[in-house]
Design a protein around this motif. Structure first.
Motif, PDB file in Angstrom:
ATOM      1  N   ALA A 189       0.834  -1.209   0.000  1.00 11.58           N
ATOM      2  CA  ALA A 189       0.000   0.000   0.000  1.00 11.58           C
ATOM      3  C   ALA A 189       0.865   1.254   0.000  1.00 11.58           C
ATOM      4  O   ALA A 189       0.507   2.275  -0.600  1.00 11.58           O
ATOM      5  CB  ALA A 189      -0.922  -0.004   1.217  1.00 11.58           C
ATOM      6  N   LEU A 190       2.013   1.183   0.663  1.00  9.89           N
ATOM      7  CA  LEU A 190       2.925   2.320   0.685  1.00  9.89           C
ATOM      8  C   LEU A 190       3.686   2.463  -0.627  1.00  9.89           C
ATOM      9  O   LEU A 190       4.117   3.564  -0.985  1.00  9.89           O
ATOM     10  CB  LEU A 190       3.928   2.159   1.834  1.00  9.89           C
ATOM     11  N   ALA A 191       3.851   1.352  -1.338  1.00 13.05           N
ATOM     12  CA  ALA A 191       4.684   1.358  -2.539  1.00 13.05           C
ATOM     13  C   ALA A 191       3.896   1.595  -3.818  1.00 13.05           C
ATOM     14  O   ALA A 191       4.425   2.162  -4.780  1.00 13.05           O
ATOM     15  CB  ALA A 191       5.447   0.031  -2.648  1.00 13.05           C
ATOM     16  N   ARG A 197      -5.163   5.733  -2.819  1.00 12.76           N
ATOM     17  CA  ARG A 197      -6.616   5.894  -2.931  1.00 12.76           C
ATOM     18  C   ARG A 197      -7.332   5.508  -1.642  1.00 12.76           C
ATOM     19  O   ARG A 197      -8.544   5.697  -1.524  1.00 12.76           O
ATOM     20  CB  ARG A 197      -7.136   5.048  -4.105  1.00 12.76           C
ATOM     21  N   LEU A 198      -6.581   4.972  -0.693  1.00  9.99           N
ATOM     22  CA  LEU A 198      -7.158   4.619   0.599  1.00  9.99           C
ATOM     23  C   LEU A 198      -7.161   5.845   1.515  1.00  9.99           C
ATOM     24  O   LEU A 198      -6.402   6.795   1.292  1.00  9.99           O
ATOM     25  CB  LEU A 198      -6.336   3.505   1.253  1.00  9.99           C
ATOM     26  N   LEU A 204      -1.433   5.300   7.369  1.00 10.84           N
ATOM     27  CA  LEU A 204      -0.361   5.814   8.215  1.00 10.84           C
ATOM     28  C   LEU A 204      -0.394   5.246   9.632  1.00 10.84           C
ATOM     29  O   LEU A 204       0.660   4.916  10.196  1.00 10.84           O
ATOM     30  CB  LEU A 204      -0.428   7.340   8.273  1.00 10.84           C
ATOM     31  N   ALA A 205      -1.575   5.139  10.219  1.00 12.19           N
ATOM     32  CA  ALA A 205      -1.654   4.696  11.618  1.00 12.19           C
ATOM     33  C   ALA A 205      -1.064   3.297  11.814  1.00 12.19           C
ATOM     34  O   ALA A 205      -0.174   3.107  12.659  1.00 12.19           O
ATOM     35  CB  ALA A 205      -3.095   4.764  12.111  1.00 12.19           C
ATOM     36  N   ALA A 268       7.937   8.680   3.636  1.00 11.05           N
ATOM     37  CA  ALA A 268       7.853   9.152   2.255  1.00 11.05           C
ATOM     38  C   ALA A 268       6.396   9.232   1.794  1.00 11.05           C
ATOM     39  O   ALA A 268       5.991  10.179   1.110  1.00 11.05           O
ATOM     40  CB  ALA A 268       8.648   8.221   1.340  1.00 11.05           C
ATOM     41  N   PHE A 269       5.601   8.239   2.174  1.00 14.58           N
ATOM     42  CA  PHE A 269       4.179   8.239   1.830  1.00 14.58           C
ATOM     43  C   PHE A 269       3.473   9.423   2.481  1.00 14.58           C
ATOM     44  O   PHE A 269       2.643  10.097   1.854  1.00 14.58           O
ATOM     45  CB  PHE A 269       3.545   6.920   2.293  1.00 14.58           C
TER      46      PHE A 269
END
Length: 278
Positions: A189-191, A197-198, A204-205, A268-269
Motif C-alpha cells: 500500500a505504501l509502494a 486511494r485509501l 499511516l496509523a 515518504a508516503f
C-alpha cells in the motif's frame, strides 16, 4: 526544539518505575534504568543548546537511547493482552507494570525526540534540499524483508532442521503468517498507487505502529546483545551456541531492516500524500 516536555516525562517515568515494587521479572537483557535517564538529560540539552552540531548529537543520541530503553515494550503488550483477557498463558500473563510504563514512555519519547531532531536538522540545513527517498522502493524492500521470519517458522513447523532449536514444540505459525500478510499488504500500500486511494490515516496509523513495534523489538536484541558483550548487562544470549545465535540474530536483524524500511516508506508516503486528511 521543544523537547523538554518529553524528556521530563521520560525522566518521571524512570523515577516512578524505580520506586514501584517489581513483582515480575522478565527484563533480563533489557536496558538498565540509567539509559532512559541519560536519554532524558540529552534531550533537555538538545533543547537548551544553541550550537547546531551539539544539538544534533544530543538529540539523536537521546532518541537512540530512548529507543534502547523501549526494547521489550511489545512483550509487555502481549503480556498485558493475556492479563486483561484472562486467556490461559501461565507466566506470560504476568506483567512488570513499572517496567512496562518505563518502556512505553521511552518509546513515545524516542519518537518525539527523533522527530523534533529531524525537523531541527532540516530547518537549520545550509539551504540544500534534503534527499527525498521514494516510498516505492522502500515499500518493496519492506515487503521483501518481512518474509524471512514467518517462512523460517513455517519451515521448522514442516520439519525443516536447518538452524532449528534442539527443542522445538511450537505448532503451526498462524500468528506469524497473519502478521506476514498484514505487513506485506501494508508495504505494498505504501509502494503502489492503489495505496494512495485509501484513507490516509488508514495507511499511516498501522504503518507507524508496525514500525515502532518492529524497531523496538529489534532494538531489544541489538542493544541487548551489544551491552551483554560489553559487560553492561547480564543478558540471556548464549554466545557458545553459534547456530542458535546466528538464527536468532538473523531474525532480529530482519525485523530491524523491516522496521527501518517500513518507517522510511511510511515517512515518504506521508510527505507525498500531504497534510490534508482524506
Amino acid at each position: 526544539m521543544r523537547l523538554v516536555l518529553p524528556a521530563g516525562v521520560g525522566a518521571a517515568a524512570v523515577a516512578v518505575s524505580a520506586v514501584l515494587p517489581q513483582e515480575v521479572h522478565y527484563d533480563k537483557g533489557m536496558a538498565p534504568l540509567w539509559v532512559p535517564a541519560v536519554a532524558a538529560v540529552l534531550a533537555v540539552c538538545s533543547a537548551l543548546l544553541t550550537a547546531r552540531r551539539l544539538v544534533l548529537v544530543c538529540g539523536w543520541t537521546g532518541a537512540v537511547l530512548f529507543l534502547w530503553a523501549a526494547g521489550g515494550v511489545v512483550l509487555d503488550a502481549f503480556r498485558a493482552f493475556y492479563w486483561a483477557t484472562g486467556i490461559p498463558a501461565g507466566e506470560f500473563a504476568q506483567v512488570d507494570w513499572p517496567g512496562a510504563l518505563r518502556r512505553f514512555v521511552s518509546l513515545l519519547a524516542a519518537a518525539v525526540v527523533g522527530a523534533g531532531t529531524l525537523r531541527y536538522q532540516r530547518a537549520t540545513s545550509d539551504g540544500r534540499a534534503p534527499r527525498q527517498w521514494g516510498s516505492s522502493w522502500l515499500g518493496y524492500a519492506a515487503f521483501a524483508v518481512g518474509f524471512p521470519y514467518p517462512m523460517l517458522k513455517l519451515y521448522w513447523c514442516l520439519g525443516g532442521s536447518i538452524a532449528r532449536p534442539a527443542v522445538y514444540t511450537e505448532g503451526f505459525p498462524v500468528m506469524e503468517l497473519v502478521c506476514l500478510v498484514a505487513g506485506a499488504s501494508l508495504s505494498l500500500a505504501l509502494a503502489q498507487s492503489w495505496g494512495r486511494r485509501l484513507p490516509r490515516r488508514l495507511v499511516l496509523a498501522p504503518a507507524w505502529f508496525a514500525t515502532a513495534a518492529l524497531v523496538s523489538m529489534a532494538a531489544l536484541m541489538v542493544f541487548g546483545t551489544a551491552s551483554q558483550l560489553l559487560g553492561i548487562t547480564d543478558g540471556p544470549v548464549d554466545f557458545g551456541d553459534t547456530q542458535s545465535l546466528v538464527a536468532v540474530g538473523t531474525v532480529y536483524l530482519s525485523w530491524l531492516v523491516f522496521g527501518l524500511t517500513l518507517g522510511g516508506a511510511t515517512l515518504a508516503f506521508q510527505r507525498a500524500t500531504g497534510p490534508v486528511d482524506r
